[in-house]
Design an enzyme around this catalytic site. Structure first.
Site: not given
Length: 637
Positions: A20, A23, A130, A133, A147, A150, A299, A302
């Site tokens: 994405h 990255h 989590c 993570c 978390c 997430h 942020k 995904k």
């Protein structure tokens, strides 16, 4: 020649999803910096590492959902990353995969070494885990019991595992950070790490029992457990260099730097340097940390369904436009907001208008006046100082990862060159005049300098500029400090510019296809396809509007925000004319407005129309206005 080396890494990307924007941004930053360093050092003394992280719970889950084995799944997703970087023109020296046998051997050797030193022990631990993570969280780290990344409630897990004695090295790490102020940069992230280290460090659980996870690297001292994914992944930075005995490790590790996003600060700033210390290795030199790309002020994630795919943007607007936008838009270390409207505004204003028009104007004048040939003679000197300033500013900014500042310095030189041409007006002068030729040669020489400075950021564009200028010398053979030097770099006594092709097409709107830029066609060259029917023209609603108020838009050199009146209606319109008509010159003007244009956002401001202006071949822009007083809102017929 200097033997100095430079080693820069991206994090290795987790293959639970395809690439994405985040990255791509990180990898483009590293590609840009290593291109810059290859122009400063010997190219073989610079090493760029990226790759994929392929073990852990999430990979098993993603593979099961895809109906594939973990190995088949990681092979496929890792291949997508590699193909994406290839299509984006990125040039890593190595792409490492944590499922490779050399990496597995290095991880087991590293584990055995610190186990033998007594820094790994067996114990029992219970905590909030989590699965997204793949790590335990302390109560202090959770946000409202969730978390922080997430936004899910972690699961309490209690099990026997192996633990790494991190707390043993806490005082050493604090001292190292204080003694090396630029160890973590920018400073805000250094302060964040030091704040975290005020509390005692818990020892790190570095294993997972094979009863619940098979997909990992077995511990060398107990094959009933596999290695914690972060402990496995971080070692890639040395396994890629052939640690412990590889020549590349000996050459490059003493000058190692990492570049990461801020969400993985803790593993890189705390786990990794302590792991290296325990293994008797030098820590890396610098950890460089960038912010998040935000979509609608959140942020990009995904798990939250907000992901931008880099190839979608590159295919639509071009790799270089995409690359320019991400490098220019984000201030290193801070968050930035992504929108296609902002990308299009940057493309049109900076790339198509500023750089593209300057390049085309200079080359066309040389073609028109001198049949594309111009003698090698000194310029008249008006651009020497701005060029030298740009070289110094670009170098200083790039060395500290301030790529947005570096590009702004290059565009200051673009603006200075445009202003230089407008001041000297070579299109109005006698082509046979020596000064006319000197002005154009000086502008061409400055275009060469701009291309040299631009190459680390926009390599394809810089190389096209060199070809257009008729320079046969490879741009990669010219060091940054040689961006401005003697005219001999422009070639022989007589050199000829190539065919003038537009560097960047303008984009009509965020959802439109690129509109090709045409090069002054004659009436005979116009095709029937370019004609529109009267019915189409009648759809355009042109109105006279009165400007009530005008203001500059922060962060934009080109745009001005207008409040206009059309009869009894008031609107906001954004116009890209600030350099030609400063904000204080607008109030009271009557202008011609395309009144039924679909609103679009520019720099976050909704623009409800388009101001009409004319541009001549010199780049001079003039507003279209009624020749006599007329009421606002009057229809143009």
């Amino acid at each position: 020649m200097s033997n100095e080396t430079f080693y820069l890494t991206t994090p290795i990307y987790y293959v639970n999803a395809t690439p994405h924007l985040g990255h791509a941004y990180t990898t483009i930053l590293v590609d840009t910096m290593t291109r810059f360093q290859r122009r400063r050092l010997e190219p073989e003394h610079v090493y760029f590492l990226t790759g994929t992280d392929e073990h852990g719970d999430k990979i098993v889950q993603a593979a099961a959902q895809a109906g594939e084995s973990p190995q088949a799944y990681t092979d496929r997703i890792s291949g997508i990353f590699q193909e994406t970087w290839k299509r984006l023109g990125l040039t890593p020296n190595q792409f490492i995969r944590t499922t490779s046998e050399p990496h597995k051997r290095a991880v087991q050797r590293f584990l055995q070494q610190i186990y033998d030193a007594g820094d790994i022990y067996f114990g029992e631990y219970g905590g909030q885990y989590c699965f997204g993570c793949e790590r335990f969280y302390t109560e202090k780290e959770l946000q409202d019991g969730r978390c922080p990344d997430h936004q899910t409630t972690p699961t309490f897990i209690k099990e026997q595992n192996y633990f790494f004695r991190m707390g043993k090295y806490q005082d050493w790490l604090i001292d190292h950070i204080h003694c090396h102020p630029d160890f973590i940069r920018p400073e805000r992230f250094r302060n964040e790490v030091l704040s975290f280290l005020k509390d005692p460090l818990e020892d790190l659980c570095i294993s997972r029992p094979r009863t619940r996870l098979e997909w990992g690297i077995p511990l060398p001292f107990d094959d009933q457990y596999v290695t914690y994914v972060w402990f496995d992944a971080l070692i890639n930075y040395i396994s890629a260099l052939g640690w412990p005995d590889g020549e590349a490790f000996r050459r490059f590790w003493p000058n190692a730097q990492h570049l990461i996003a801020k969400d993985i600060l803790k593993p890189h700033a705390i786990y990794w340097p302590i792991m290296l210390k325990a293994a008797g290795l030098l820590p890396y030199r610098h950890l460089n940390v960038h912010g998040y790309w935000k979509i609608e002020e959140a942020k990009m994630s995904k798990s939250r369904g907000s992901v931008v795919r880099p190839l979608d943007l590159a295919d639509k607007y071009g790799v270089e436009a995409f690359r320019y936008f991400v490098l220019r838009e984000m201030t290193f270390g801070l968050d930035a907001s992504f929108s296609e409207e902002a990308l299009v505004a940057r493309l049109n204003a900076d790339l198509a208008n500023d750089l593209g028009n300057l390049y085309s104007r200079v080359l066309k004048l040389i073609q028109r006046y001198y049949d594309g040939r111009i003698s090698e003679l000194p310029g008249e000197g008006g651009l020497v100082d701005p060029t030298r300033v740009a070289i110094a500013e670009v170098t200083a900014a790039t060395e500290r990862f301030a790529f947005s500042e570096a590009l702004a310095a290059i565009w200051n030189l673009v603006s200075a060159t445009n202003k230089y041409l407008v001041t000297n007006e070579p299109w109005k002068q006698d082509p046979g005049d020596v000064r006319t030729k000197a002005v154009l040669f000086s502008a061409a020489e400055t275009l060469r300098a701009i291309a040299v400075l631009l190459w680390p950021f926009l390599p394809q564009t810089a190389e096209r500029m060199f070809r257009g200028l008729g320079i046969s010398e490879p741009i990669t053979s010219i060091r940054i400090e040689e961006a401005f030097s003697s005219p001999q770099h422009l070639g022989p006594r007589q050199w000829r510019v190539g065919e003038v092709e537009p560097l960047f097409p303008r984009i009509e709107a965020a959802t439109a296809k690129p509109v090709p830029v045409k090069t002054e066609p004659t009436a005979a060259q116009e095709s029937v396809a370019d004609l529109i029917a009267i019915e189409e023209f009648r759809r355009i609603d042109l109105r006279v509007a009165e400007v009530i108020e005008a203001a500059a838009i922060p962060g934009s050199k080109k745009l001005v925000k207008l409040r206009v009146r059309l009869q009894d209606e008031e609107r906001t319109v954004v116009a890209g004319l600030k350099e030609h008509y400063p904000p204080e010159s607008w109030e009271g003007k009557r202008i011609i407005l395309v009144a039924n244009l679909k609103p679009t956002k520019l720099m976050g401001i909704a623009s409800q129309g388009m101001v009409l202006a004319a541009e001549d071949e010199s780049g001079r822009i003039v507003l279209l206005t009624p020749e006599a007083p007329i009421a606002s809102g009057a229809k143009v017929r």
